[in-house]
Structures are given as structure tokens and as C-alpha cells.
Design a protein around this motif. Sequence first.
Motif, PDB file in Angstrom:
ATOM      1  N   LEU A 148       0.835  -1.205   0.000  1.00  0.00           N
ATOM      2  CA  LEU A 148       0.000   0.000   0.000  1.00  0.00           C
ATOM      3  C   LEU A 148       0.869   1.254   0.000  1.00  0.00           C
ATOM      4  O   LEU A 148       0.570   2.212  -0.727  1.00  0.00           O
ATOM      5  N   PHE A 149       1.935   1.266   0.797  1.00  0.00           N
ATOM      6  CA  PHE A 149       2.845   2.420   0.785  1.00  0.00           C
ATOM      7  C   PHE A 149       3.384   2.659  -0.631  1.00  0.00           C
ATOM      8  O   PHE A 149       3.423   3.788  -1.112  1.00  0.00           O
ATOM      9  N   ALA A 150       3.807   1.565  -1.292  1.00  0.00           N
ATOM     10  CA  ALA A 150       4.356   1.673  -2.652  1.00  0.00           C
ATOM     11  C   ALA A 150       3.287   2.166  -3.627  1.00  0.00           C
ATOM     12  O   ALA A 150       3.565   2.978  -4.524  1.00  0.00           O
ATOM     13  N   THR A 151       2.048   1.686  -3.447  1.00  0.00           N
ATOM     14  CA  THR A 151       0.960   2.100  -4.337  1.00  0.00           C
ATOM     15  C   THR A 151       0.627   3.571  -4.159  1.00  0.00           C
ATOM     16  O   THR A 151       0.454   4.308  -5.141  1.00  0.00           O
ATOM     17  N   LEU A 152       0.535   4.013  -2.913  1.00  0.00           N
ATOM     18  CA  LEU A 152       0.247   5.421  -2.655  1.00  0.00           C
ATOM     19  C   LEU A 152       1.356   6.323  -3.198  1.00  0.00           C
ATOM     20  O   LEU A 152       1.087   7.437  -3.675  1.00  0.00           O
ATOM     21  N   LYS A 153       2.572   5.816  -3.138  1.00  0.00           N
ATOM     22  CA  LYS A 153       3.689   6.575  -3.721  1.00  0.00           C
ATOM     23  C   LYS A 153       3.542   6.656  -5.237  1.00  0.00           C
ATOM     24  O   LYS A 153       3.742   7.721  -5.835  1.00  0.00           O
ATOM     25  N   ASP A 154       3.183   5.516  -5.860  1.00  0.00           N
ATOM     26  CA  ASP A 154       2.991   5.499  -7.321  1.00  0.00           C
ATOM     27  C   ASP A 154       1.840   6.407  -7.743  1.00  0.00           C
ATOM     28  O   ASP A 154       1.900   7.039  -8.809  1.00  0.00           O
ATOM     29  N   LEU A 181      -9.601  -0.086  -4.274  1.00  0.00           N
ATOM     30  CA  LEU A 181     -10.349  -1.331  -4.470  1.00  0.00           C
ATOM     31  C   LEU A 181      -9.686  -2.192  -5.547  1.00  0.00           C
ATOM     32  O   LEU A 181      -9.767  -3.418  -5.506  1.00  0.00           O
ATOM     33  N   ALA A 182      -9.028  -1.520  -6.499  1.00  0.00           N
ATOM     34  CA  ALA A 182      -8.348  -2.263  -7.564  1.00  0.00           C
ATOM     35  C   ALA A 182      -7.172  -3.074  -7.035  1.00  0.00           C
ATOM     36  O   ALA A 182      -6.706  -4.003  -7.702  1.00  0.00           O
ATOM     37  N   LEU A 183      -6.701  -2.723  -5.829  1.00  0.00           N
ATOM     38  CA  LEU A 183      -5.588  -3.481  -5.243  1.00  0.00           C
ATOM     39  C   LEU A 183      -5.964  -4.933  -4.997  1.00  0.00           C
ATOM     40  O   LEU A 183      -5.115  -5.818  -5.007  1.00  0.00           O
ATOM     41  N   GLU A 184      -7.255  -5.203  -4.775  1.00  0.00           N
ATOM     42  CA  GLU A 184      -7.690  -6.573  -4.499  1.00  0.00           C
ATOM     43  C   GLU A 184      -7.381  -7.484  -5.675  1.00  0.00           C
ATOM     44  O   GLU A 184      -7.054  -8.659  -5.512  1.00  0.00           O
ATOM     45  N   ASP A 185      -7.503  -6.913  -6.879  1.00  0.00           N
ATOM     46  CA  ASP A 185      -7.232  -7.716  -8.071  1.00  0.00           C
ATOM     47  C   ASP A 185      -5.746  -7.858  -8.337  1.00  0.00           C
ATOM     48  O   ASP A 185      -5.329  -8.721  -9.107  1.00  0.00           O
TER      49      ASP A 185
END
Length: 299
Positions: A29-35, A82-86
Motif C-alpha cells: 500500500l505504501f508503494a501504491t500510494l507513492k505510485d 479497491l483495484a488493489l484486491e485484483d
Amino acid sequence: MDDKPQPDTPQKLSTSALAKLLDVPSQQLFATLKDYGWIRKSEEGWSLSSKGEFEGGEYIHSKRYGRYIVWPEELAAHPLLLALEDSRHISATIIGKTVGLNAREVNRILSELGWIKHGFQGWELTAIGEQCGGVQLENDSSGTFYVVWPQDIQNHQALNRQLMFSAEVYAPPAAESGDMFASQSQYQGLDGRQHSSKAHLQISHWLYMAGIAHACQRDLPFVDKENQPPLKADFYLPAHQLYIECWDDAEGSTLNQRMQRKAIYQQHGCTVIDIEKEDLEQLDEVLTRQLRKQGIRVY
């Protein structure tokens, strides 16, 4: 940052708590929020960007933990999150649980496949690993690198073959009646070598997967009497001038030969690691500990 206390307002969640709500690894999640551009790395840790503030992110100050970021609870319903679930990723620990291997053993398999390599800061993703969907992450507290994988990596045939082979190699003798080695008189390792017992296969396989060069059934160089047959060490690590002896089948003439070798080792001051039958049930722990005692790096 992962263990920050929650603020008094219940609808505000730390990033790690938000990750738990989304059922994804916090580092992902940290990496995703950074992206997404919602947070960025700074000298003080993670900082909010204007995008992050727009999405409801704000700072909480704690005497114990300092400054950290919290988010509104409703952010868990954000389409991007929500897309993280996939695209949820799993660690080496999760991959290994299905076959009874620990994370270190799984990472060695991934390294043998060429998907990761061990660098100065930990496990680093290779180009092949990236093609397989691996994602490089960094532990915020320790700074070490590690890699996570898409959930469907567990369906990858090459990885599955390696996982199942290692699981069968390390299976205890009681389980042999149903494994691939049950009816074999010679045991072939992943590196192509043939071994006379499953115990020798286990040790050789462990050394190979750990990337440690070794010889099997190596003639001892100390016996030079005429007409005397050479004595053979179970395993020899030439880079470290270290011998490994396996005592799983020490009966009859085999026991006599082992005692001769033991006397020769003592006479010449050789470094020897003895592996007893009961050690085979926790081979990774035993060999890792014993080799590190000798100053040998084990990943």
C-alpha cells in the motif's frame, strides 16, 4: 510506521491500518500510494503530497512515534484502492506455507530460477522476475529489499516443480512411502548429482540451493599409504576447507570408515560439521547456524 497507534477519531486510519482493512501488505500500500503520487519519501519519513491531502490524508503527531499519516476510513472504498484486491501480492512466506517451506527456502528457489538475486540490501528483483510480475519493495524500518509476487504466481509450472521437489527432498523418512523417492536406490538432485541416501540428497540439495560450492564423496588428501584405499568425505566445501559428515546410516563397515575419518580430521585439525539423523528434520536451521559460526554467509 506500521505499528503506529490509532488516533482518537475512529474514522481516521494509519496507512498500515488501512492496508489491513484492504487486506494487502502494508508495504504494497505504501508503494501504491507513492505510485499514485499521494505520498513521497522525505527525510522525515513519508510526507503527504497535495494529491494525498486532497484525498483526505493528514498528519498525526505522537510523542513516541513522531509524525505519521492517517486517512479517512471511507478511503478504503476508493476505486483505485479497491483495484488493489485484483493485484494483491504475496510474499515468499505465503508461497512456502502451502508446501511447508520457510521464506528463506522459497527465496533460494526463486534465486535458483533467476527471478531474484541477493544484493547488498537484500533480495533484488531481476529482469526475469519482473516479467513474472514480481514487485521490488523496501522495508521502511530496516531498509532491506524484498520482493512480492502476484497471487497467480502459485500456478507457475517451473516454480511449482521446484517447490514440490524441495518439499519432497526435505520430507521426513516417515513420509517416504508416498513420495517420489520411495522406490529409488539412487537419489538424483536438482543439480544432476546422484546420492546413495536421501539424507545425503537433503544436505547436497540444501548446499546447492544456498549457492555454496561443494564436493560429494571427496577423497581425503591425508591418506597416502601404499595399497590403502582412499577415505571419502561426505561433503567438502573447498572455499572454506570445511567438511560435512552425515551420521544417518552409521552401521557396520560404514561406521568403521566414519570413525577412521573422524580420527584423521582430529589428527589434522580439520573443521568438520557433523549432521546427526535428528538434525535432518530441521536441516535449514542447523546448517545455517553451523555455517555462520564458521564465518560463512548464508542467505
